[in-house]
Design an enzyme around this catalytic site. Structure first.
Site, PDB file in Angstrom:
ATOM      1  N   GLY A 212      71.680 -47.816 -20.478  1.00 35.80           N
ATOM      2  CA  GLY A 212      72.901 -47.444 -21.201  1.00 35.80           C
ATOM      3  C   GLY A 212      74.123 -47.840 -20.408  1.00 35.80           C
ATOM      4  CG  ASN A 213      77.581 -48.688 -21.939  1.00 36.10           C
ATOM      5  OD1 ASN A 213      78.364 -47.830 -22.320  1.00 36.10           O
ATOM      6  ND2 ASN A 213      77.000 -49.555 -22.760  1.00 36.10           N
ATOM      7  CG  PHE A 214      79.256 -45.186 -16.669  1.00 38.24           C
ATOM      8  CD1 PHE A 214      78.466 -44.084 -16.395  1.00 38.24           C
ATOM      9  CD2 PHE A 214      79.234 -46.258 -15.785  1.00 38.24           C
ATOM     10  CE1 PHE A 214      77.680 -44.044 -15.258  1.00 38.24           C
ATOM     11  CE2 PHE A 214      78.454 -46.235 -14.652  1.00 38.24           C
ATOM     12  CZ  PHE A 214      77.662 -45.117 -14.386  1.00 38.24           C
ATOM     13  CB  ALA A 280      80.472 -50.048 -24.261  1.00 36.99           C
TER      14      ALA A 280
END
Ligand code: CTP
Length: 403
Positions: A212-214, A280
């Protein structure tokens, strides 16, 4: 002009507090409903009796009435208001507002207010110029508080300079401007159908793990809300986030992976007037995710990844003349060049660039600092603002583009 509008006037302990009486009278004359909240010190400068008489409402100073124990709810005051205007706002109150200090009813009301907040500073010129005051004002601006700049002139100290609270007539004009801009904005996008992507995507490695990402989705959700408030019908395709959104014009479709987001967007885009792609999206996804949990007994473990489909680029290929497409670029270096090349590659009308090198920009912050670059390479730089204020700037740009 202000009929039906609920306005809280906050009054703090300044010699300019007497001007609050004129402001309240002008608001009432223009048919606003007014409730006054005072700090304890403000009562030394102007009496609650004066302000309650002028506002036709009790004045709120304390958290409760000592004799009866009646509780004065700052939360319901905050929910009641369409606008809160703190005039005069002392350096002390502005400093507390900037730092979340809530030791009187005016400050708790400020923290509970869901409406826009205006503040008209009033102080001596040296206090106004002091770097600490200026820093606090910057914080408040970045949080979306509208500051009504003090005027030049003779101050109570006898000094001459900037620090005098702006005249009530000028504050009233700003309030008029705010409500008339709000009502014309409200319908600027009515009848338009707009797709917004938001949040991260999760790419499964096995049934319990993902890449995943932030991203938290805050920017995309603020955009969806701003578009809806201006009358657009919004489909928000959202990756996993903890955010909630509630507006009759917003339909949320929750997805998990880049592939699901891609499919949802391609299904919807043809029936839309445009799209803002703020998600994102993962660029890579595991080539063959495991059906079972991968055990740690493995000595070496590597995951082979394949690129995901580029939603923005695929929408750019099918975009028609009458549709708009807006993308984001979050960069860490060569920001403008990278954003320009993405704009071209994905056939965007404009791209919103944010750089991780800017403090307060990017993931998981409540603020953002953006540059908008259009297809003719015109660039517009904006200052650090709350994500809600940034959403307004982006949506205003879309309105200009459509018109
Ligand atoms: N985007 C998309 N689908 C993807 C990847 C990105 O729709 N699979 C969109 C983003 O929502 C954003 C824009 O494309 O609006 C640019 O995203 P970004 O991650 O900055 O660019 P990439 O094309 O992925 O390039 P890179 O990550 O290599 O910088």
């Amino acid at each position: 002009m202000l009929e039906g509008k609920h306005i809280i006037v906050g009054v703090t302990g300044s010699i300019a507090a007497f001007k609050a009486a004129t402001l309240v009278r002008l608001l009432i004359k223009n048919k606003a409903q007014v409730k006054v909240v005072m700090t304890p010190l403000a009562k030394k400068f102007i009496t609650p009796l004066t302000l309650s008489t002028l506002s036709n409402n009790p004045v709120y100073c304390d958290f409760f009435t000592p004799d009866t124990g009646e509780w004065h709810s700052h939360v319901s005051l905050g929910v009641w208001a369409d606008l809160m205007v703190i005039a005069p706002a002392t350096a002390n109150t502005l400093g507390k507002m900037a730092h979340g200090i809530a030791d009187n009813l005016l400050l708790t009301t400020f923290l509970s207010a869901r409406c826009p907040v205006f503040a008209a500073p009033a102080m001596d010129l040296d206090m106004y110029q002091h770097p600490v005051t200026q820093k606090n004002l910057d914080v408040l601006r970045s949080l979306g508080v509208t500051l009504i700049e003090p005027a030049m002139g003779e101050l109570a100290s006898g000094l001459v300079g900037k620090g005098r609270m702006e005249e009530p007539e000028v504050i009233l004009e700003k309030i008029f401007d705010f409500f008339s801009a709000e009502s014309s904005e409200k319908n600027a996008l009515s009848g338009k159908k707009i797709l917004v992507t938001a949040g991260p995507t999760y790419e499964r490695i096995d049934p319990v793990r993902f890449i995943g990402n932030f991203s938290t989705g805050k920017m995309g959700y603020a955009l969806a809300m701003e578009l809806a408030q201006q009358g657009a019908e919004v489909t928000l395709v959202s990756g996993p986030t903890s955010l909630d959104i509630n507006h009759p014009l917003i339909k949320r479709i929750s997805v998990e992976s880049a592939a699901q987001m891609h499919k949802a967007c391609l299904d919807i885009f043809r029936s839309c007037d445009g799209a803002i792609l703020s998600a994102a999206v993962a660029d890579f996804t595991p080539l063959s995710p495991s059906g079972q949990k991968v055990k740690r007994t493995r000595q070496n473990y590597s995951i082979e990844l394949k690129p995901t489909d580029d939603i923005a680029a695929d929408l750019g290929k099918i975009k028609e003349q009458k549709q708009f497409l807006v993308g984001f670029a979050l960069e860490t270096e060569n920001e403008v060049e990278n954003a320009q090349s993405k704009l071209k590659k994905k056939n965007l009308d404009f791209i919103v660039l944010n750089s991780l090198r800017d403090k307060g920009a990017g993931f998981a912050t409540d603020t953002n600092k953006i540059t908008i670059i259009d297809a003719e390479n015109h660039t517009q730089k904006f200052e650090l603002k709350s994500k809600q204020a940034v959403a307004k700037d982006i949506v205003n740009e879309i309105i200009r583009l459509i018109q």
